[in-house]
Each structure stands twice: as C-alpha cells, then as structure tokens.
Design a protein around this motif. Structure first.
Motif, PDB file in Angstrom:
ATOM      1  N   ARG A 153      48.679  78.579   1.210  1.00  0.00           N
ATOM      2  CA  ARG A 153      47.121  78.749   0.388  1.00  0.00           C
ATOM      3  C   ARG A 153      46.572  79.628  -0.577  1.00  0.00           C
ATOM      4  O   ARG A 153      46.204  79.635  -1.914  1.00  0.00           O
ATOM      5  CB  ARG A 153      45.544  78.129   1.304  1.00  0.00           C
ATOM      6  CG  ARG A 153      46.404  76.674   2.173  1.00  0.00           C
ATOM      7  CD  ARG A 153      45.025  76.640   2.957  1.00  0.00           C
ATOM      8  NE  ARG A 153      45.198  75.185   3.270  1.00  0.00           N
ATOM      9  CZ  ARG A 153      45.625  74.829   4.289  1.00  0.00           C
ATOM     10  NH1 ARG A 153      46.393  76.589   4.741  1.00  0.00           N
ATOM     11  NH2 ARG A 153      45.815  74.629   5.092  1.00  0.00           N
ATOM     12  N   ASP A 154      46.963  81.077  -0.074  1.00  0.00           N
ATOM     13  CA  ASP A 154      47.208  82.543  -1.038  1.00  0.00           C
ATOM     14  C   ASP A 154      48.326  83.043  -1.082  1.00  0.00           C
ATOM     15  O   ASP A 154      48.762  83.930  -0.750  1.00  0.00           O
ATOM     16  CB  ASP A 154      46.295  82.887   0.404  1.00  0.00           C
ATOM     17  CG  ASP A 154      44.600  82.089   0.675  1.00  0.00           C
ATOM     18  OD1 ASP A 154      44.049  82.222   0.443  1.00  0.00           O
ATOM     19  OD2 ASP A 154      44.646  82.376   2.213  1.00  0.00           O
ATOM     20  N   PHE A 155      49.020  82.496  -2.057  1.00  0.00           N
ATOM     21  CA  PHE A 155      50.194  82.855  -2.969  1.00  0.00           C
ATOM     22  C   PHE A 155      49.492  84.190  -3.626  1.00  0.00           C
ATOM     23  O   PHE A 155      48.421  84.158  -4.132  1.00  0.00           O
ATOM     24  CB  PHE A 155      50.543  82.134  -3.705  1.00  0.00           C
ATOM     25  CG  PHE A 155      51.909  82.361  -3.980  1.00  0.00           C
ATOM     26  CD1 PHE A 155      53.377  82.227  -2.937  1.00  0.00           C
ATOM     27  CD2 PHE A 155      52.278  83.356  -5.379  1.00  0.00           C
ATOM     28  CE1 PHE A 155      54.701  83.003  -3.090  1.00  0.00           C
ATOM     29  CE2 PHE A 155      53.551  83.634  -5.820  1.00  0.00           C
ATOM     30  CZ  PHE A 155      54.528  83.501  -4.743  1.00  0.00           C
ATOM     31  N   PRO A 156      49.974  85.466  -4.065  1.00  0.00           N
ATOM     32  CA  PRO A 156      49.861  86.513  -4.511  1.00  0.00           C
ATOM     33  C   PRO A 156      49.428  85.829  -5.800  1.00  0.00           C
ATOM     34  O   PRO A 156      50.910  85.926  -5.886  1.00  0.00           O
ATOM     35  CB  PRO A 156      50.631  87.921  -4.062  1.00  0.00           C
ATOM     36  CG  PRO A 156      50.921  87.298  -2.476  1.00  0.00           C
ATOM     37  CD  PRO A 156      51.187  85.503  -2.254  1.00  0.00           C
ATOM     38  N   CYS A 173      50.133  88.158  -8.314  1.00  0.00           N
ATOM     39  CA  CYS A 173      49.849  89.453  -9.923  1.00  0.00           C
ATOM     40  C   CYS A 173      51.905  89.713 -10.419  1.00  0.00           C
ATOM     41  O   CYS A 173      52.360  88.337  -9.919  1.00  0.00           O
ATOM     42  CB  CYS A 173      50.427  90.993  -8.368  1.00  0.00           C
ATOM     43  SG  CYS A 173      51.470  90.199  -6.487  1.00  0.00           S
ATOM     44  N   ALA A 174      51.612  90.325 -10.708  1.00  0.00           N
ATOM     45  CA  ALA A 174      53.333  90.843 -11.081  1.00  0.00           C
ATOM     46  C   ALA A 174      53.903  90.731  -9.934  1.00  0.00           C
ATOM     47  O   ALA A 174      55.739  90.473 -11.081  1.00  0.00           O
ATOM     48  CB  ALA A 174      53.537  92.276 -12.039  1.00  0.00           C
ATOM     49  N   ARG A 175      54.698  91.015  -8.625  1.00  0.00           N
ATOM     50  CA  ARG A 175      55.484  90.875  -8.046  1.00  0.00           C
ATOM     51  C   ARG A 175      54.629  90.238  -6.436  1.00  0.00           C
ATOM     52  O   ARG A 175      54.464  90.769  -5.396  1.00  0.00           O
ATOM     53  CB  ARG A 175      55.664  92.919  -7.150  1.00  0.00           C
ATOM     54  CG  ARG A 175      56.305  93.253  -8.912  1.00  0.00           C
ATOM     55  CD  ARG A 175      57.460  94.149  -8.426  1.00  0.00           C
ATOM     56  NE  ARG A 175      58.256  94.392  -7.488  1.00  0.00           N
ATOM     57  CZ  ARG A 175      58.850  95.524  -7.045  1.00  0.00           C
ATOM     58  NH1 ARG A 175      58.804  96.809  -7.474  1.00  0.00           N
ATOM     59  NH2 ARG A 175      59.804  95.372  -5.563  1.00  0.00           N
ATOM     60  N   PRO A 176      54.798  89.619  -6.219  1.00  0.00           N
ATOM     61  CA  PRO A 176      53.890  88.652  -4.818  1.00  0.00           C
ATOM     62  C   PRO A 176      54.759  88.989  -4.161  1.00  0.00           C
ATOM     63  O   PRO A 176      54.122  89.208  -2.768  1.00  0.00           O
ATOM     64  CB  PRO A 176      54.429  87.330  -5.803  1.00  0.00           C
ATOM     65  CG  PRO A 176      54.637  86.797  -6.951  1.00  0.00           C
ATOM     66  CD  PRO A 176      54.812  88.499  -7.467  1.00  0.00           C
ATOM     67  N   TYR A 177      55.840  88.707  -4.382  1.00  0.00           N
ATOM     68  CA  TYR A 177      56.672  88.629  -3.079  1.00  0.00           C
ATOM     69  C   TYR A 177      56.433  90.484  -2.241  1.00  0.00           C
ATOM     70  O   TYR A 177      56.782  90.181  -0.994  1.00  0.00           O
ATOM     71  CB  TYR A 177      59.085  88.303  -3.081  1.00  0.00           C
ATOM     72  CG  TYR A 177      58.247  87.541  -3.781  1.00  0.00           C
ATOM     73  CD1 TYR A 177      58.341  86.193  -3.156  1.00  0.00           C
ATOM     74  CD2 TYR A 177      58.696  87.252  -4.933  1.00  0.00           C
ATOM     75  CE1 TYR A 177      58.525  84.823  -3.459  1.00  0.00           C
ATOM     76  CE2 TYR A 177      58.632  85.698  -5.013  1.00  0.00           C
ATOM     77  CZ  TYR A 177      58.502  84.459  -4.811  1.00  0.00           C
ATOM     78  OH  TYR A 177      58.830  83.127  -5.240  1.00  0.00           O
ATOM     79  N   ALA A 178      56.868  91.436  -2.917  1.00  0.00           N
ATOM     80  CA  ALA A 178      56.511  92.449  -2.556  1.00  0.00           C
ATOM     81  C   ALA A 178      54.921  93.097  -1.706  1.00  0.00           C
ATOM     82  O   ALA A 178      54.836  93.565  -0.805  1.00  0.00           O
ATOM     83  CB  ALA A 178      56.259  93.568  -3.874  1.00  0.00           C
ATOM     84  N   THR A 179      54.214  92.123  -2.728  1.00  0.00           N
ATOM     85  CA  THR A 179      52.714  92.261  -1.727  1.00  0.00           C
ATOM     86  C   THR A 179      53.002  91.263  -0.267  1.00  0.00           C
ATOM     87  O   THR A 179      52.138  91.582   0.431  1.00  0.00           O
ATOM     88  CB  THR A 179      51.746  91.260  -2.569  1.00  0.00           C
ATOM     89  OG1 THR A 179      51.530  91.892  -4.148  1.00  0.00           O
ATOM     90  CG2 THR A 179      50.305  90.809  -1.839  1.00  0.00           C
ATOM     91  N   MET A 180      53.766  89.918  -0.568  1.00  0.00           N
ATOM     92  CA  MET A 180      53.856  89.366   0.529  1.00  0.00           C
ATOM     93  C   MET A 180      54.998  89.899   1.600  1.00  0.00           C
ATOM     94  O   MET A 180      54.407  89.856   3.177  1.00  0.00           O
ATOM     95  CB  MET A 180      54.234  87.916   0.832  1.00  0.00           C
ATOM     96  CG  MET A 180      53.954  86.857  -0.428  1.00  0.00           C
ATOM     97  SD  MET A 180      54.569  85.389  -1.343  1.00  0.00           S
ATOM     98  CE  MET A 180      55.819  84.475   0.507  1.00  0.00           C
ATOM     99  N   ALA A 181      55.754  90.856   1.031  1.00  0.00           N
ATOM    100  CA  ALA A 181      56.462  91.756   2.368  1.00  0.00           C
ATOM    101  C   ALA A 181      55.488  92.846   2.955  1.00  0.00           C
ATOM    102  O   ALA A 181      55.539  93.087   4.657  1.00  0.00           O
ATOM    103  CB  ALA A 181      57.255  92.416   1.532  1.00  0.00           C
ATOM    104  N   ILE A 211      58.447  76.143  -3.903  1.00  0.00           N
ATOM    105  CA  ILE A 211      57.622  77.036  -3.908  1.00  0.00           C
ATOM    106  C   ILE A 211      57.113  77.815  -5.490  1.00  0.00           C
ATOM    107  O   ILE A 211      57.968  77.532  -6.490  1.00  0.00           O
ATOM    108  CB  ILE A 211      58.285  78.393  -4.228  1.00  0.00           C
ATOM    109  CG1 ILE A 211      58.742  78.586  -2.280  1.00  0.00           C
ATOM    110  CG2 ILE A 211      57.287  79.509  -4.165  1.00  0.00           C
ATOM    111  CD1 ILE A 211      59.758  79.553  -1.651  1.00  0.00           C
ATOM    112  N   GLY A 212      55.938  77.303  -5.746  1.00  0.00           N
ATOM    113  CA  GLY A 212      54.672  76.746  -7.397  1.00  0.00           C
ATOM    114  C   GLY A 212      53.867  76.312  -6.710  1.00  0.00           C
ATOM    115  O   GLY A 212      53.037  76.077  -5.863  1.00  0.00           O
ATOM    116  N   PRO A 213      53.088  77.021  -8.209  1.00  0.00           N
ATOM    117  CA  PRO A 213      51.846  76.349  -8.240  1.00  0.00           C
ATOM    118  C   PRO A 213      51.250  74.729  -8.359  1.00  0.00           C
ATOM    119  O   PRO A 213      52.618  73.786  -8.776  1.00  0.00           O
ATOM    120  CB  PRO A 213      51.148  77.324  -9.390  1.00  0.00           C
ATOM    121  CG  PRO A 213      52.179  77.181 -10.672  1.00  0.00           C
ATOM    122  CD  PRO A 213      54.267  77.529  -9.505  1.00  0.00           C
ATOM    123  N   VAL A 214      50.366  74.351  -8.307  1.00  0.00           N
ATOM    124  CA  VAL A 214      50.062  73.027  -8.348  1.00  0.00           C
ATOM    125  C   VAL A 214      48.909  73.342  -9.001  1.00  0.00           C
ATOM    126  O   VAL A 214      47.675  73.998  -9.068  1.00  0.00           O
ATOM    127  CB  VAL A 214      49.276  72.526  -6.532  1.00  0.00           C
ATOM    128  CG1 VAL A 214      48.990  71.422  -7.252  1.00  0.00           C
ATOM    129  CG2 VAL A 214      50.433  72.509  -6.268  1.00  0.00           C
TER     130      VAL A 214
END
Length: 157
Positions: free
Chosen positions: A17-20, A22-30, A56-59
């Motif tokens: 539900r809360d995918f970041p 931002c420019a680097r979402p995977y870094a934020t997730m990490a 993996i993607g938006p709706v």
C-alpha cells in the motif's frame, strides 16, 4: 510460500500500500527494512522468478491515466493455462484470474488512449483465437487490494 523469510515477508507486506514515491524508492525501502538497496532489488527479482510476485507497479485511477477495461474470454478448459500465460504476457494487461463461469478468464487492461485499448483487445483476440468481451467501468469504487500473506504461511490444522 512457506519458505519466505522474515525480510521477504516484510518486503511484500510492508509495501503493498505504501510504495515510496520518490527518485530512489528501493533505497527508501531498504532503509526501512534495514538492508541494502541491492538486496531489495535482488529479493524482488527472486520473488518474481519464483512466481510469488507477478508485478510491481502502480494502479492508476482509470479516468486520469488513459483508458482501461475489464475484459473476459471464454476459454476451453484444456487451453486455460496457455491462454492465461498469453494474456498475461501482453503489456496492457495488469492481471488476470480464472472464474467459475462460461467467461472463465478475466483480465484488466490499461492503455494511454481508448484506441490503444481497442488495439490491445484486438491483439489478444488475434493471439488467442478467442474474442474478448470488454466491460469498461461505469462507476468506480475504491477497494483495498493489499493482502496479508501470514495466513498462508501457517501450517494447516
């Protein structure tokens, strides 16, 4: 799925539900998960290869992002798996699922224009040899499509 480790589970459940955005979402997730960006990318790749994640993607809200429709095919049962794989491979298809009905394979398509959407339906018809029905949304309802995996990880009683 019982072999998901805690990091896999946190990755799947924590960002449905809360995918970041931002420019680097995977870094934020990490950072949130306490691991490296590369580990997040490697685990997502492994989960996809194992068939646990399919996308993996938006709706998008259908009225703001082009055109979309719910569609269905009446697939002979002996061809269902092959036709589902063919439909899933089309880039306009978000997801598909089987239903217990004469129209037994349902899928959602999105495109940038209504014309592109029609082309996608025509391409699916040509690739499958089956004519889809298109059921565009007339009125939208918000439903939460996030699912907990925890019940699937428990041993049956």
């Amino acid at each position: 799925m019982k072999d998901l480790d805690p990091l896999d589970l946190a990755l799947i459940e924590g960002f449905q539900r809360d995918f970041p955005v931002c420019a680097r979402p995977y870094a934020t997730m990490a950072r949130t998960l306490g691991c490296s960006e590369q580990e997040v990318l490697d685990r997502l790749d492994a989960l996809e290869r194992r068939g646990i994640l399919s996308r993996i993607g938006p709706v998008f809200e259908h009225g703001r992002a082009g055109a979309s429709t719910l569609a269905a095919l009446a697939v002979p049962p002996d061809r269902l798996e092959a036709i589902a794989a063919c439909v899933s491979a089309h880039p306009a298809v978000n997801h598909n699922y089987q239903r217990d009905h004469a129209w037994n394979l349902w899928f959602v398509l999105t495109a940038d224009t209504p014309e592109s959407l029609e082309r996608a339906l025509d391409e699916i018809a040509a690739a499958t040899g089956l004519e889809p029905i298109s059921l565009p949304m007339l009125r939208g309802y918000h439903i939460d499509l996030g699912f907990s995996l925890t019940p699937f990880l428990r041993e049956p009683s």
